[in-house]
Design a protein around this motif. Structure first.
Motif, PDB file in Angstrom:
ATOM      1  N   GLY A  13       0.842  -1.190   0.000  1.00 44.64           N
ATOM      2  CA  GLY A  13       0.000   0.000   0.000  1.00 44.64           C
ATOM      3  C   GLY A  13       0.873   1.233   0.000  1.00 44.64           C
ATOM      4  N   ILE A  14       0.608   2.156  -0.916  1.00 45.70           N
ATOM      5  CA  ILE A  14       1.398   3.385  -1.016  1.00 45.70           C
ATOM      6  C   ILE A  14       0.445   4.578  -0.964  1.00 45.70           C
ATOM      7  CG2 ILE A  14       3.092   4.693  -2.366  1.00 45.70           C
ATOM      8  CD1 ILE A  14       3.786   2.099  -3.845  1.00 45.70           C
ATOM      9  N   GLY A  15       0.705   5.498  -0.045  1.00 52.10           N
ATOM     10  CA  GLY A  15      -0.107   6.702   0.042  1.00 52.10           C
ATOM     11  C   GLY A  15      -1.051   6.684   1.216  1.00 52.10           C
ATOM     12  N   GLY A  16      -1.975   7.629   1.208  1.00 57.26           N
ATOM     13  CA  GLY A  16      -2.873   7.773   2.337  1.00 57.26           C
ATOM     14  C   GLY A  16      -2.106   8.265   3.546  1.00 57.26           C
ATOM     15  N   ASP A  17      -2.421   7.703   4.710  1.00 52.74           N
ATOM     16  CA  ASP A  17      -1.687   8.004   5.928  1.00 52.74           C
ATOM     17  C   ASP A  17      -1.273   6.691   6.578  1.00 52.74           C
ATOM     18  OD1 ASP A  17      -4.095   7.083   6.874  1.00 52.74           O
ATOM     19  OD2 ASP A  17      -4.540   8.804   8.137  1.00 52.74           O
ATOM     20  N   PHE A  18      -0.882   6.746   7.852  1.00 49.23           N
ATOM     21  CA  PHE A  18      -0.349   5.575   8.541  1.00 49.23           C
ATOM     22  C   PHE A  18      -1.285   4.370   8.448  1.00 49.23           C
ATOM     23  CE2 PHE A  18       0.144   3.049  12.439  1.00 49.23           C
ATOM     24  CZ  PHE A  18       1.502   2.751  12.396  1.00 49.23           C
ATOM     25  N   GLU A  19      -2.590   4.582   8.762  1.00 45.20           N
ATOM     26  CA  GLU A  19      -3.483   3.416   8.782  1.00 45.20           C
ATOM     27  C   GLU A  19      -4.011   3.063   7.404  1.00 45.20           C
ATOM     28  OE1 GLU A  19      -6.686   6.621   9.443  1.00 45.20           O
ATOM     29  OE2 GLU A  19      -4.581   6.322   9.952  1.00 45.20           O
ATOM     30  N   GLN A  20      -4.179   4.072   6.524  1.00 38.80           N
ATOM     31  CA  GLN A  20      -4.737   3.743   5.217  1.00 38.80           C
ATOM     32  C   GLN A  20      -3.767   2.944   4.363  1.00 38.80           C
ATOM     33  OE1 GLN A  20      -5.875   6.924   2.523  1.00 38.80           O
ATOM     34  NE2 GLN A  20      -7.377   5.627   1.515  1.00 38.80           N
ATOM     35  N   CYS A  21      -2.476   3.255   4.432  1.00 36.11           N
ATOM     36  CA  CYS A  21      -1.530   2.484   3.607  1.00 36.11           C
ATOM     37  C   CYS A  21      -1.497   1.028   4.053  1.00 36.11           C
ATOM     38  CB  CYS A  21      -0.144   3.114   3.607  1.00 36.11           C
ATOM     39  SG  CYS A  21       0.784   3.010   5.135  1.00 36.11           S
ATOM     40  N   ALA A  22      -1.671   0.786   5.368  1.00 41.17           N
ATOM     41  CA  ALA A  22      -1.719  -0.596   5.852  1.00 41.17           C
ATOM     42  C   ALA A  22      -2.956  -1.311   5.331  1.00 41.17           C
ATOM     43  CB  ALA A  22      -1.696  -0.615   7.383  1.00 41.17           C
ATOM     44  N   GLU A  74      -1.527  -1.231  -4.246  1.00 34.14           N
ATOM     45  CA  GLU A  74      -2.691  -0.346  -4.233  1.00 34.14           C
ATOM     46  C   GLU A  74      -2.226   1.009  -3.720  1.00 34.14           C
ATOM     47  OE1 GLU A  74      -5.739  -1.025  -5.379  1.00 34.14           O
ATOM     48  OE2 GLU A  74      -5.168  -3.096  -5.886  1.00 34.14           O
ATOM     49  N   THR A  75      -2.798   2.087  -4.265  1.00 35.48           N
ATOM     50  CA  THR A  75      -2.359   3.427  -3.910  1.00 35.48           C
ATOM     51  C   THR A  75      -3.528   4.321  -3.521  1.00 35.48           C
ATOM     52  OG1 THR A  75      -2.517   4.311  -6.166  1.00 35.48           O
ATOM     53  CG2 THR A  75      -0.445   3.235  -5.552  1.00 35.48           C
ATOM     54  N   ALA A  76      -3.198   5.443  -2.872  1.00 40.23           N
ATOM     55  CA  ALA A  76      -4.192   6.445  -2.496  1.00 40.23           C
ATOM     56  C   ALA A  76      -3.513   7.806  -2.452  1.00 40.23           C
ATOM     57  CB  ALA A  76      -4.809   6.115  -1.133  1.00 40.23           C
ATOM     58  N   PRO A  77      -4.267   8.881  -2.608  1.00 40.11           N
ATOM     59  CA  PRO A  77      -3.685  10.218  -2.437  1.00 40.11           C
ATOM     60  C   PRO A  77      -3.090  10.369  -1.043  1.00 40.11           C
ATOM     61  CG  PRO A  77      -5.882  10.356  -3.407  1.00 40.11           C
ATOM     62  CD  PRO A  77      -5.698   8.936  -2.977  1.00 40.11           C
ATOM     63  N   THR A  78      -2.093  11.232  -0.921  1.00 34.46           N
ATOM     64  CA  THR A  78      -1.444  11.428   0.377  1.00 34.46           C
ATOM     65  C   THR A  78      -1.117  12.897   0.600  1.00 34.46           C
ATOM     66  OG1 THR A  78       0.284  10.563   1.843  1.00 34.46           O
ATOM     67  CG2 THR A  78       0.924  11.017  -0.441  1.00 34.46           C
ATOM     68  N   HIS A  79      -0.539  13.209   1.730  1.00 34.95           N
ATOM     69  CA  HIS A  79      -0.185  14.573   2.117  1.00 34.95           C
ATOM     70  C   HIS A  79       1.079  15.020   1.387  1.00 34.95           C
ATOM     71  CE1 HIS A  79       1.224  17.762   4.900  1.00 34.95           C
ATOM     72  NE2 HIS A  79      -0.053  17.873   5.266  1.00 34.95           N
ATOM     73  N   ILE A  80       1.218  16.329   1.194  1.00 32.08           N
ATOM     74  CA  ILE A  80       2.394  16.854   0.482  1.00 32.08           C
ATOM     75  C   ILE A  80       3.705  16.500   1.176  1.00 32.08           C
ATOM     76  CG2 ILE A  80       1.216  18.766  -0.665  1.00 32.08           C
ATOM     77  CD1 ILE A  80       2.249  20.604   1.582  1.00 32.08           C
TER      78      ILE A  80
END
Length: 281
Positions: A192-201, A254-260
């Motif tokens: 998992g790449i992106g999101g935050d600490f729990e979402q990437c997991a 799987e990926t998600a948007p993340t913080h700058i």
């Protein structure tokens, strides 16, 4: 139009999925194992892959679990926004389905009520439940039993954006290398790449439920999946850690948007019996 679905249907579906996921691997995993058996040239590696394949056949023939660790039940539910659940609590129905499935299927019950006081719940509940609201009037249920020989080898790396693609590759390889033989390789690697600490997991666990026949729809990440698989198989960990060309059967991202300011990366490792079963109500 609103469609009513009884939670009893959810309960029955989760029960059957809990059993089938533990006893029958998906066809893509079996195909990858067959390919690995052919690809291995070292006698020991080839022998291990043959034993793994024989074990899968024996489980089907004898109607028993493929692995003695029948896992903690992870349940993904995609619930259509036009569904009205009736007859009780959705969460209670899922847990009752797990309870019945692990009893009916004679599956090992591995869940303890408290992480430090270690008293077994006796029925493999509670399940870990992830719910997503989607369009439509159906419910898609996936039960993914997760054994902890592989789960314990997973990890999260909170990278900085400057580390980029090469940083992601290094983080994944480092986690797999540290895992070594512990997750009963050849493994499936969910990233998992992106999101935050729990979402990437969470993304990394979702990745394990995607068929190894399917690449990420984004060509950039599809190529990264292929590169990571190649690099992992260069590690020479091999089947059960005894060396060989097959350390991993597949890598799914799987990926998600993340913080700058962030580049979270999670790796969820599945053993050679990475399990999941899905149905739609």
């Amino acid at each position: 139009m609103i469609r009513e679905i009884s939670v009893k249907e959810v309960e029955a579906a989760v029960c059957e999925l809990s059993i089938s996921a533990n006893k029958r691997l998906t066809s893509d995993i079996i195909d990858r194992i067959d390919e690995a058996k052919t690809a291995e040239t070292l006698p020991l590696a080839k022998s291990i892959m043959t034993d793994i394949r024989d074990n899968i056949d024996a489980a089907e023939r004898l109607d028993i679990p493929v692995c003695q660790d029948t896992g903690m039940a992870v349940v993904f539910a995609e619930i259509g926004q036009d569904v009205h659940l009736v007859g009780g609590s959705f969460e209670e129905a899922v847990n009752e389905g797990v309870r019945q499935g692990y009893e009916k299927g004679l599956l090992r019950k591995s869940v303890v009520k408290d992480p430090l006081n270690r008293v077994n719940t006796g029925d493999n509940t509670p399940a870990i439940i992830h719910v997503k609201i989607v369009e439509g009037d159906k419910i898609k249920l996936t039960v993914a039993p997760k054994g902890f020989g592989s789960e314990n080898m997973s990890g999260v790396a909170m990278l900085t954006p400057a580390m980029g693609r090469q940083g992601v590759i290094k983080a994944v390889i480092d986690i797999v290398k540290k895992a070594g033989s512990n997750p009963c390789p050849p493994m499936v690697v969910g990233v998992g790449i992106g999101g935050d600490f729990e979402q990437c997991a969470l993304l990394s666990k979702i990745a394990l439920c995607r068929s190894t026949d399917l690449r990420n729809p984004d060509p950039f990440y599809a190529e990264l999946e292929r590169e990571l698989l190649k690099e992992i198989n260069f590690l020479d960990i091999g089947p059960q850690g005894f060396g060989g060309v097959t350390t991993a059967l597949g890598v799914n991202i799987e990926t998600a948007p993340t913080h700058i300011a962030g580049l979270p990366v999670a790796v969820n490792i599945g053993c050679h019996v990475t399990r999941h079963a899905t149905t739609v109500i």
